[in-house]
Design an enzyme around this catalytic site. Structure first.
Site, PDB file in Angstrom:
ATOM      1  N   HIS A 278       0.837  -1.207   0.000  1.00  0.00           N
ATOM      2  CA  HIS A 278       0.000   0.000   0.000  1.00  0.00           C
ATOM      3  C   HIS A 278       0.872   1.257   0.000  1.00  0.00           C
ATOM      4  O   HIS A 278       0.643   2.180  -0.796  1.00  0.00           O
ATOM      5  CB  HIS A 278      -0.912  -0.003   1.233  1.00  0.00           C
ATOM      6  CG  HIS A 278      -1.560   1.313   1.507  1.00  0.00           C
ATOM      7  ND1 HIS A 278      -2.803   1.657   1.026  1.00  0.00           N
ATOM      8  CD2 HIS A 278      -1.126   2.402   2.209  1.00  0.00           C
ATOM      9  CE1 HIS A 278      -3.110   2.878   1.417  1.00  0.00           C
ATOM     10  NE2 HIS A 278      -2.101   3.347   2.137  1.00  0.00           N
ATOM     11  N   GLU A 279       1.855   1.291   0.878  1.00  0.00           N
ATOM     12  CA  GLU A 279       2.730   2.465   0.964  1.00  0.00           C
ATOM     13  C   GLU A 279       3.501   2.666  -0.333  1.00  0.00           C
ATOM     14  O   GLU A 279       3.719   3.798  -0.780  1.00  0.00           O
ATOM     15  CB  GLU A 279       3.692   2.328   2.145  1.00  0.00           C
ATOM     16  CG  GLU A 279       3.020   2.260   3.511  1.00  0.00           C
ATOM     17  CD  GLU A 279       2.176   3.489   3.816  1.00  0.00           C
ATOM     18  OE1 GLU A 279       2.475   4.578   3.283  1.00  0.00           O
ATOM     19  OE2 GLU A 279       1.194   3.363   4.563  1.00  0.00           O
ATOM     20  N   HIS A 282       1.679   4.543  -3.158  1.00  0.00           N
ATOM     21  CA  HIS A 282       1.753   6.011  -3.179  1.00  0.00           C
ATOM     22  C   HIS A 282       2.936   6.470  -4.022  1.00  0.00           C
ATOM     23  O   HIS A 282       2.844   7.448  -4.770  1.00  0.00           O
ATOM     24  CB  HIS A 282       1.902   6.550  -1.750  1.00  0.00           C
ATOM     25  CG  HIS A 282       0.659   6.416  -0.923  1.00  0.00           C
ATOM     26  ND1 HIS A 282      -0.533   6.971  -1.284  1.00  0.00           N
ATOM     27  CD2 HIS A 282       0.439   5.788   0.267  1.00  0.00           C
ATOM     28  CE1 HIS A 282      -1.452   6.700  -0.357  1.00  0.00           C
ATOM     29  NE2 HIS A 282      -0.879   5.980   0.586  1.00  0.00           N
ATOM     30  N   GLU A 358      -5.422   7.323  -1.125  1.00  0.00           N
ATOM     31  CA  GLU A 358      -5.295   6.154  -0.254  1.00  0.00           C
ATOM     32  C   GLU A 358      -6.068   4.970  -0.827  1.00  0.00           C
ATOM     33  O   GLU A 358      -5.617   3.818  -0.741  1.00  0.00           O
ATOM     34  CB  GLU A 358      -5.813   6.493   1.148  1.00  0.00           C
ATOM     35  CG  GLU A 358      -4.990   7.521   1.905  1.00  0.00           C
ATOM     36  CD  GLU A 358      -3.590   7.044   2.238  1.00  0.00           C
ATOM     37  OE1 GLU A 358      -3.364   5.825   2.253  1.00  0.00           O
ATOM     38  OE2 GLU A 358      -2.719   7.905   2.474  1.00  0.00           O
TER      39      GLU A 358
END
Length: 420
Positions: A278-279, A282, A358
């Site tokens: 997920h990070e 970004h 997000e």
């Protein structure tokens, strides 16, 4: 007249606090929709009765403190401005030295110290509540150490910003906001560059991830995402909190992949890999740079509005507040008040953009790991560790949440169709 303004401001603040208390504790609906009860979204499926009660109570109190703290800061700036306290600080600074830089440092010190003292009760209340709900594991001395570091880091940063800002106001009385915006861009990039290696280590110890097998897997994912990282760092957050977190921050060669030790201790390897994916999402989708572009655009609008509002406000009331002109350091509370109000007013928009990003990062994590179960369980664990509401009130969501709600995130993963 000044006393009337002060009385009205205080009464308005109290009425606002009562209204927010009533909304959060009596009127806001945080129940999971009937159609989703019994699913992975329903906190009753992964929290016990006591945890459900604590999460609701803690979230309500924390949300109330958020809505009280911001206008409390506005009230502080307004009162020290109208009662001439800011003018007194400037007078002390002017009597101390003939050099502008030194006067700026002295004025800002007195303003920062007063702000620290006035805001301290709310900060301490937040700390004690967090301790009582076993979110914070920090000692009072450790908490105070962080508060003092906060004070000096903020003071140092503000000293540079305010010294340059007021020099520009004197140099370019009509277009200072444009000059300030031009200098703000490289300064913001510089702060992002030094954050991971200069500022963050003041608060915590960072060291290479001890689990080398896990580090290898994370770096392999980073390599696929073209993230220039040679190490994964862990940070000793267990001495401060029971919450879980992981992040990728910094830009260029100072980019860092960081895992809290609480995350390493309480999540499975699959859950950690999902969170790291997920990070990395970004980074892959250039959210840092998109965010910077949005910040730069909003800053231009915000500085222009601040300049116009300050000019009109001080022209009408400056003499009563003993603020001679906009270039006087004593006008700083007006600048801080207006910018804070504008930032708060813009937060529904900025939070909405952040929630979209997000959500995109969640999608990236699902597609990269192909592990829906790990995603669902990681978000359930985050909810449990932070005693968060799965379905927070609407006003809380738009003003506080830079992430989708846990209801939205878990539901999305649960319903997502993996590539065959």
């Amino acid at each position: 007249m000044i006393r009337k303004w002060a009385f009205r401001a205080i009464v308005l603040y109290l009425l606002f606090g009562i209204a927010m208390y009533a909304y959060l504790f009596f009127f806001a609906n945080t129940a999971v929709p009937e159609a989703l009860r019994g699913t992975a979204v329903d906190p009753a499926t992964f929290l016990n009765g006591r945890e459900l009660m604590l999460s609701e109570d803690y979230s309500r109190i924390r949300n109330l403190l958020f809505f009280l703290a911001t206008p409390y800061e506005w009230l502080f700036y307004f009162l020290i401005l109208i009662f001439g306290v800011s003018a007194t600080f400037e007078r002390w600074a002017n009597h101390t030295s003939k050099f502008y830089v030194i006067r700026s440092a002295i004025y800002l010190f007195w303003l920062s110290l007063t702000s620290f003292i006035i805001m301290f009760p709310l900060s301490y209340l937040s700390f004690t509540i967090s301790k009582s709900y076993q979110i914070s594991t920090q000692t009072f001395s450790g908490w105070m150490k962080d508060k003092l570091i906060d004070f000096w880091v903020s003071y140092g940063t503000m000293f540079v910003v305010i010294t340059v800002l007021y020099f520009l106001i004197k140099k370019f009385p009509k277009r200072w906001w444009l000059a300030a915006w031009g200098l703000m861009i490289p300064f913001s990039i510089f702060m992002m560059f030094i954050q991971p290696v200069v500022i963050d280590p003041l608060y915590n110890d960072f060291y290479p991830l001890k689990d080398k097998e896990l580090e290898t897997k994370i770096l392999e994912m980073a390599d696929k995402a073209n993230i220039p990282a040679e190490h994964v760092y862990e940070v000793d957050m267990s001495t401060k909190t029971n919450s879980l977190n992981a992040y990728v921050n910094g830009i260029g060669s100072n980019s860092r992949i960081v895992l809290w030790d609480t995350t390493l201790e309480r999540l499975s390897e699959e859950e950690i890999l999902f969170i790291m994916a997920h990070e990395m999402g970004h980074y892959v989708e250039k959210h840092i740079y998109i965010g910077m572009a949005g910040y730069i655009l909003l800053s231009l609008i915000g500085l222009w509005l601040t300049a116009k509002l300050m000019e009109r406000w001080l022209a009408r009331r400056g003499k009563e507040w003993k603020v001679e002109k906009m270039s006087s350091l004593s006008s700083l509370p007006a600048f801080l008040l207006i910018t804070s109000v504008l930032l708060f007013a813009a937060s529904p928009l900025t939070n909405m953009v952040s929630r979209y990003q997000e959500s995109r990062a969640d999608t990236y994590a699902i597609e990269m790991t192909q592990d829906k179960e790990a995603g669902i369980e990681s978000f359930q664990s985050l909810t449990k560790a932070g005693l968060s509401q799965v379905n927070p009130p609407y006003l809380v969501k738009i003003f506080r949440y830079g992430h989708p709600t846990m209801l939205e995130r878990i539901k999305k993963i649960d319903e997502y169709e993996l590539n065959k």
